[in-house]
Design a protein around this motif. Structure first.
Motif, PDB file in Angstrom:
ATOM      1  N   VAL A  36      -8.181  -3.808  11.503  1.00 43.55           N
ATOM      2  CA  VAL A  36      -7.857  -2.609  11.691  1.00 43.55           C
ATOM      3  C   VAL A  36      -6.912  -1.975  10.899  1.00 43.55           C
ATOM      4  O   VAL A  36      -6.634  -1.360  10.630  1.00 43.55           O
ATOM      5  N   THR A  37      -6.052  -2.548  10.647  1.00 39.41           N
ATOM      6  CA  THR A  37      -4.780  -2.404  10.130  1.00 39.41           C
ATOM      7  C   THR A  37      -3.192  -3.643   9.907  1.00 39.41           C
ATOM      8  O   THR A  37      -3.422  -4.086  10.371  1.00 39.41           O
ATOM      9  N   HIS A  38      -2.724  -3.533   8.869  1.00 37.72           N
ATOM     10  CA  HIS A  38      -2.404  -4.407   8.450  1.00 37.72           C
ATOM     11  C   HIS A  38      -0.375  -3.719   7.989  1.00 37.72           C
ATOM     12  O   HIS A  38      -0.712  -2.553   7.200  1.00 37.72           O
ATOM     13  N   TYR A  39       0.283  -4.506   7.715  1.00 35.36           N
ATOM     14  CA  TYR A  39       1.932  -3.940   7.489  1.00 35.36           C
ATOM     15  C   TYR A  39       2.563  -5.610   7.246  1.00 35.36           C
ATOM     16  O   TYR A  39       2.440  -6.258   8.243  1.00 35.36           O
ATOM     17  N   ALA A  40       3.842  -5.279   6.826  1.00 41.60           N
ATOM     18  CA  ALA A  40       4.167  -6.329   6.239  1.00 41.60           C
ATOM     19  C   ALA A  40       5.840  -5.797   6.112  1.00 41.60           C
ATOM     20  O   ALA A  40       6.199  -4.516   5.491  1.00 41.60           O
ATOM     21  N   ALA A  41       6.568  -6.489   6.046  1.00 46.52           N
ATOM     22  CA  ALA A  41       8.038  -6.562   6.229  1.00 46.52           C
ATOM     23  C   ALA A  41       8.969  -7.453   6.290  1.00 46.52           C
ATOM     24  O   ALA A  41       8.897  -8.708   6.649  1.00 46.52           O
ATOM     25  N   PRO A  42      10.412  -7.175   5.761  1.00 47.84           N
ATOM     26  CA  PRO A  42      11.059  -8.709   5.546  1.00 47.84           C
ATOM     27  C   PRO A  42      11.807  -8.309   7.173  1.00 47.84           C
ATOM     28  O   PRO A  42      11.884  -8.169   8.168  1.00 47.84           O
ATOM     29  N   LEU A  43      11.747 -10.581   8.044  1.00 46.81           N
ATOM     30  CA  LEU A  43      12.599 -10.099   8.732  1.00 46.81           C
ATOM     31  C   LEU A  43      13.927 -10.261   9.513  1.00 46.81           C
ATOM     32  O   LEU A  43      14.312 -10.299   7.909  1.00 46.81           O
ATOM     33  N   ALA A  44      14.518  -9.781  10.166  1.00 45.75           N
ATOM     34  CA  ALA A  44      15.989  -9.485   9.958  1.00 45.75           C
ATOM     35  C   ALA A  44      16.279 -10.687  10.140  1.00 45.75           C
ATOM     36  O   ALA A  44      18.065 -10.402   8.560  1.00 45.75           O
ATOM     37  N   GLY A  45      16.119 -12.090   9.720  1.00 47.03           N
ATOM     38  CA  GLY A  45      17.584 -13.152   9.460  1.00 47.03           C
ATOM     39  C   GLY A  45      17.059 -13.261   7.895  1.00 47.03           C
ATOM     40  O   GLY A  45      17.795 -14.862   7.806  1.00 47.03           O
ATOM     41  N   GLY A  46      15.964 -13.061   7.454  1.00 46.04           N
ATOM     42  CA  GLY A  46      15.848 -14.069   5.794  1.00 46.04           C
ATOM     43  C   GLY A  46      14.346 -13.895   6.089  1.00 46.04           C
ATOM     44  O   GLY A  46      13.676 -14.432   7.642  1.00 46.04           O
ATOM     45  N   GLY A  47      13.032 -14.270   4.832  1.00 48.46           N
ATOM     46  CA  GLY A  47      11.751 -14.356   5.264  1.00 48.46           C
ATOM     47  C   GLY A  47      11.349 -13.095   5.247  1.00 48.46           C
ATOM     48  O   GLY A  47      11.247 -11.599   5.372  1.00 48.46           O
ATOM     49  N   TRP A  48      10.012 -13.488   5.779  1.00 51.15           N
ATOM     50  CA  TRP A  48       8.691 -12.272   5.617  1.00 51.15           C
ATOM     51  C   TRP A  48       7.669 -13.049   7.378  1.00 51.15           C
ATOM     52  O   TRP A  48       7.344 -13.483   7.588  1.00 51.15           O
ATOM     53  N   GLN A  49       7.485 -11.280   7.395  1.00 48.52           N
ATOM     54  CA  GLN A  49       6.218 -10.880   8.519  1.00 48.52           C
ATOM     55  C   GLN A  49       5.149 -10.072   7.984  1.00 48.52           C
ATOM     56  O   GLN A  49       5.477  -9.051   7.233  1.00 48.52           O
ATOM     57  N   VAL A  50       4.053 -10.025   8.668  1.00 46.33           N
ATOM     58  CA  VAL A  50       2.960  -9.617   8.402  1.00 46.33           C
ATOM     59  C   VAL A  50       1.959  -9.606   9.773  1.00 46.33           C
ATOM     60  O   VAL A  50       1.999 -10.395  10.637  1.00 46.33           O
TER      61      VAL A  50
END
Length: 93
Positions: A36-50
């Motif tokens: 339906v929808t997709h978002y990706a962004a860095p994590l506050a402490g480092g790393g990545w989230q989707v």
């Protein structure tokens, strides 16, 4: 029932995410069935989230196993965690 999916890893980066994304969704005008929808962004402490919304957990699991896991293995990517929960509400402005 629609589900909210949060994937994250302290060991993923924007570059690794983009390489995996380009392999599993090479044509952005043709997203995977059930997404339906997709978002990706860095994590506050480092790393990545989707963060995604999928029509069903089955649709997400199918895409994960058939597309994401093989692409991640090809890239030698570290593992990531996935959390799935039923979506209660959404508002898109």
């Amino acid at each position: 029932m629609a589900v909210l999916v949060v994937n994250h890893s302290a060991e993923w980066s924007q570059e690794l995410y983009q390489a995996a994304f380009d392999r599993v969704i090479p044509d952005r005008s043709n997203p995977p069935a059930g997404l339906v929808t997709h978002y990706a962004a860095p994590l506050a402490g480092g790393g990545w989230q989707v963060i995604d919304v999928w029509e069903s957990e089955d649709a997400f699991r199918r895409f994960l196993e058939e597309s994401v896991v093989p692409a991640a293995k090809e890239l030698g990517a570290p593992p990531f965690e996935s959390h799935v929960t039923e979506l209660y509400n959404s508002l898109i402005a």
